[in-house]
Design an enzyme around this catalytic site. Structure first.
Site, PDB file in Angstrom:
ATOM      1  N   CYS A  31      43.408 -34.949  61.926  1.00  0.00           N
ATOM      2  CA  CYS A  31      44.721 -35.507  62.211  1.00  0.00           C
ATOM      3  C   CYS A  31      44.566 -36.706  63.145  1.00  0.00           C
ATOM      4  O   CYS A  31      43.531 -36.869  63.794  1.00  0.00           O
ATOM      5  CB  CYS A  31      45.622 -34.450  62.813  1.00  0.00           C
ATOM      6  SG  CYS A  31      44.854 -33.622  64.186  1.00  0.00           S
ATOM      7  N   TYR A 170      43.265 -26.161  50.943  1.00  0.00           N
ATOM      8  CA  TYR A 170      43.056 -25.985  52.385  1.00  0.00           C
ATOM      9  C   TYR A 170      43.357 -24.532  52.766  1.00  0.00           C
ATOM     10  O   TYR A 170      44.473 -24.057  52.570  1.00  0.00           O
ATOM     11  CB  TYR A 170      43.981 -26.959  53.110  1.00  0.00           C
ATOM     12  CG  TYR A 170      43.900 -27.014  54.620  1.00  0.00           C
ATOM     13  CD1 TYR A 170      42.823 -26.536  55.340  1.00  0.00           C
ATOM     14  CD2 TYR A 170      44.946 -27.607  55.325  1.00  0.00           C
ATOM     15  CE1 TYR A 170      42.789 -26.632  56.728  1.00  0.00           C
ATOM     16  CE2 TYR A 170      44.918 -27.708  56.708  1.00  0.00           C
ATOM     17  CZ  TYR A 170      43.832 -27.220  57.406  1.00  0.00           C
ATOM     18  OH  TYR A 170      43.803 -27.311  58.774  1.00  0.00           O
ATOM     19  N   HIS A 173      41.956 -22.642  59.639  1.00  0.00           N
ATOM     20  CA  HIS A 173      42.725 -22.831  60.875  1.00  0.00           C
ATOM     21  C   HIS A 173      43.947 -21.933  61.008  1.00  0.00           C
ATOM     22  O   HIS A 173      44.761 -22.141  61.906  1.00  0.00           O
ATOM     23  CB  HIS A 173      43.180 -24.307  60.997  1.00  0.00           C
ATOM     24  CG  HIS A 173      42.017 -25.256  61.080  1.00  0.00           C
ATOM     25  ND1 HIS A 173      41.900 -26.369  60.305  1.00  0.00           N
ATOM     26  CD2 HIS A 173      40.920 -25.230  61.858  1.00  0.00           C
ATOM     27  CE1 HIS A 173      40.772 -27.002  60.589  1.00  0.00           C
ATOM     28  NE2 HIS A 173      40.159 -26.320  61.527  1.00  0.00           N
ATOM     29  N   ASP A 266      37.289 -25.055  66.516  1.00  0.00           N
ATOM     30  CA  ASP A 266      36.729 -25.991  65.555  1.00  0.00           C
ATOM     31  C   ASP A 266      36.492 -27.342  66.227  1.00  0.00           C
ATOM     32  O   ASP A 266      35.427 -27.937  66.084  1.00  0.00           O
ATOM     33  CB  ASP A 266      37.725 -26.122  64.413  1.00  0.00           C
ATOM     34  CG  ASP A 266      37.053 -26.598  63.169  1.00  0.00           C
ATOM     35  OD1 ASP A 266      35.863 -26.322  63.017  1.00  0.00           O
ATOM     36  OD2 ASP A 266      37.716 -27.253  62.358  1.00  0.00           O
TER      37      ASP A 266
END
Ligand code: ADP
Ligand code: SF4
Length: 690
Positions: A31, A170, A173, A266
């Site tokens: 991001c 995806y 997370h 992460d």
């Protein structure tokens, strides 16, 4: 210069389904705070990575539908065809330099609060959303699942039209529907999508299948997945269900993109994790799949990268932060310019930009996020436009960056530093617990200075106004930094605390200078970034009885944005630091500190021998002020401008100081403070109106 041949393996092409990556450098999705609100900024930043030699460059997560709305975070979007041109700009930019373009399609399940779209969040089961929004998701029924698969397919087709080569599913997370279905914690369904792992994997399998059916003829379909949630057997783990999922799906995706833990693990801050820390969790994957594997871990050392590939841990060196700190990392390795690598320091200022809904920035790379809007290139800077000689006073992050950037432009530069070493706070603070990596801010720039014969460095040179008038330099720039206040002024107290026994008051500067501190000690943290926590940790490690007092509800509260906060508070509690939140120091006299509750104003006392004030800072601007007062002497001395950069202008982050130094150098011969907005903007497109 050429690289030593043993690095050649990093530059081998690797096939990913129907496409081929030209080398093993893979910018994994990250991001950036720009997303759909600043698509040209995002595209310009990605294109720079491609120019820097990354074989694969991915977007951030790309919402596939209005029910995946994570605003005010600004991520990419492919809700409908109107979103295609913005993403096509990124794909085109990436292709311009021969890289493959990847897009991380995602649906956020009950992580999406849908604040803008007002859709009801949905997920495998009904859950409270992860923020404190007073909203709960609904459980997806079979129609919802069919819709989700259709949205994934439509978004994949749009991504293909936009020009992407890798189109993701995806499942990492904890942020995505596919992962929420995988997880026993989130998935409490009784149908064929819940219960056994085989059932919980069903949605992910179907998402991969629809994506491959839609675009798999020409596009690769990678899966980003969390192989270990770091929750033990209760979650996905590398010797349990995390491994079984990969075994079940083995060769179905074209590539496995591996993550570990939640986002804070992460993108682990360097204070709490080393380079390559994921290896123990991801090493099994290549044994159970024939597909290429990418993993990340703040890889900045070419030897670590080499070792990961040689030992068969990873096929691709994945990077988000190292590619932000140095978009040209692959090119530098390829050309054997290891000393020029601008290594990520793991401070997560980049992540904080996204978390504060602003365009990405980076401590090490001041051009990050400025590629398109200011036209800044991380490796190129325009040549000097005058013969001016520049004196930079102070060699902290601001002064160092300024001198390096001016030197690269070709200016004649004098860099004067009062102390015996270069670096300022970038030399002092890395000696504090956990901050060693931050020393790279200094190291990179000192290495660059060695290559610049037009920059003269003067150590042990504390300049006075007279010295400056005598140098003959035309342009004077102060980068003299700041020091911590002792009077308690910060956010809670806007005027000095009156009842303060100064003999027991210290500042972080005193602690860094090694002054004796006697316990019990109170660290009054009204700064709220890292310093309060770090000072408390240091004093506690010396065996002192330490209490951290903060008017905020959390220790180092702003560090929530850098993903460090929970780890900082845990560390302090584990070390035995007492934490008094929602309280402020209002007096310290006769071995007694008085604290008040920030809500009720009710006061209480604590025994304390010392107090460390971590509140606000004062600019070191005495010499600057004196030089201003002597402006009548400037013409004779040849001085045309006197400016301040970094902390002496306004105390802030190291990132802000580096940016300030860089900006000064870029704008030296332009008009920096004109009336125009100093960067390009993308204004919202007006909708129909009646
Ligand atoms: P910033 O973050 O803005 O770069 P720092 O506090 O890290 O600021 O660095 C400021 C540097 O300036 C310190 O290394 C300090 O020793 C140096 N300095 C301060 N005053 C003078 C001066 N009068 N002459 C030369 N160097 C100075
Ligand atoms: Fe690394 Fe910090 Fe730059 Fe992020 S901001 S890329 S963590 S140096």
């Amino acid at each position: 210069m050429m690289r030593p041949s043993h690095y050649d393996i990093l530059f081998e092409p690797v096939r990913i389904g129907p496409v081929t990556a030209k080398n093993r450098f893979y910018q994994v999705p990250h991001c950036n705070g720009m997303g759909h609100r600043a698509p040209s900024g995002m595209a310009g930043m990605r294109r720079m990575k491609a120019e820097g030699g990354w074989a694969v460059v991915c977007t951030e997560v790309c919402e596939i539908h209005p029910s995946a709305d994570v605003s005010p975070h600004s991520e990419a979007r492919l809700w409908d065809d109107a979103d295609i041109p913005a993403l096509a700009r990124a794909a085109d930019g990436i292709h311009q330099y021969g890289a493959l373009a990847g897009v991380e399609l995602g649906h956020h399940g009950f992580r999406a609060q849908n604040r803008t779209t007002r859709e009801i969040p949905m997920g495998p089961s009904s859950h409270a959303v992860v923020s404190y929004d007073p909203v709960q998701s609904r459980m997806m029924d079979k129609d919802d699942i069919r819709n989700l698969l259709r949205w994934q397919k439509s978004a994949a087709l749009r991504a293909k039209r936009a020009g992407f080569d890798l189109i993701y599913v995806y499942a990492a997370h904890g942020l995505t529907t596919a992962m929420q279905f995988l997880s026993r914690r989130y998935n409490q369904r009784g149908d064929e999508y819940g219960g056994s792992l085989e059932n919980r994997v069903r949605l992910l399998r179907q998402m991969i299948e629809v994506t491959k059916d839609a675009v798999g003829d020409t596009c690769a379909v990678p899966v980003r997945i969390c192989v270990d949630e770091l929750l033990g057997p209760g979650g996905l783990c590398c010797d349990g269900e995390g491994r079984e999922v990969i075994e079940m799906l083995a060769d179905l995706p074209d590539l496995w993109d591996l993550t570990v833990g939640d986002y804070s693990n992460d993108a682990r801050p360097s204070r709490f994790g080393q380079e390559g820390a994921h290896e123990q969790y991801v090493a099994f994957v290549k044994q159970v799949t024939g597909r290429p594997v990418v993993g990340n871990g703040r890889f900045t050392s070419p030897d670590t990268m080499l070792s990961q590939v040689r030992r068969g841990v990873l096929d691709f060196i994945g990077a988000a932060r190292p590619s932000i700190a140095d978009p040209f990392l692959p090119r530098k390795i390829e050309e054997g310019r290891m000393g020029d690598i601008r290594e990520c320091i793991g401070c997560n200022i980049c992540v904080a930009a996204d978390n504060t809904y602003t365009p990405i920035r980076c401590t090490q790379n001041p051009t990050m996020g400025e590629e398109w809007r200011r036209g800044w290139h991380p490796e190129q800077i325009p040549a000097a436009e005058s013969e001016d000689q520049v004196l930079v006073v102070g060699a902290g992050p601001a002064g160092l960056e300024c001198a390096v950037a001016l030197g690269k432009r070709g200016y004649d530069v004098m860099l004067a530093e009062a102390s015996e070493e270069l670096g300022g706070r970038a030399a002092r603070e890395p000696r504090l617990p956990g901050l060693a990596m931050w020393g790279r801010v200094r190291e990179y720039r000192v290495e660059q200075l060695h290559q610049l014969p037009n920059v003269q460095v003067y150590l042990a040179s504390e300049l006075t106004a007279q010295d400056i008038l005598d140098t003959g330099a035309n342009r004077i720039v102060f980068a003299t930094g700041s020091h911590w206040r002792r009077d308690g002024v910060g956010r809670y107290h806007r005027t000095p605390i009156t009842n303060l026994d100064q003999s027991g008051v210290l500042t972080p500067d005193d602690v860094m200078d090694g002054k004796d501190v006697s316990g019990p000690v109170i660290v009054f943290d009204d700064d709220h970034y890292y310093m309060g926590g770090v000072i408390a940790e240091k004093l506690r490690s010396q065996g002192l009885d330490v209490t951290l007092v903060t008017p905020a509800p959390l220790v180092s509260a702003w560090s929530v944005n850098t993903l460090e906060q929970p780890k900082i508070q845990r560390q302090l509690l584990d070390l035995g630091v007492r934490v008094c939140a929602n309280e402020a120091l209002i007096a310290f006299e006769n071995g007694t500190a008085t604290l008040e509750c920030v809500f009720t104003g009710k006061a209480r006392t604590e025994v304390a021998q010392s107090v460390v004030m971590v509140t606000a800072r004062r600019q070191n601007d005495a010499v600057y002020e004196e030089l201003l007062a002597r402006s009548g002497e400037w013409p004779e001395a040849g001085i045309t401008t006197v400016e301040r950069i970094g902390d002496v202008l306004a105390p802030g982050t190291i990132a802000a100081a580096v940016f300030g130094g860089h900006r000064y150098a870029r704008e030296l011969d332009s008009q920096p403070w004109g009336d125009e907005v100093p960067f390009l903007r993308e204004n919202a497109q007006l909708g129909p109106w009646s």
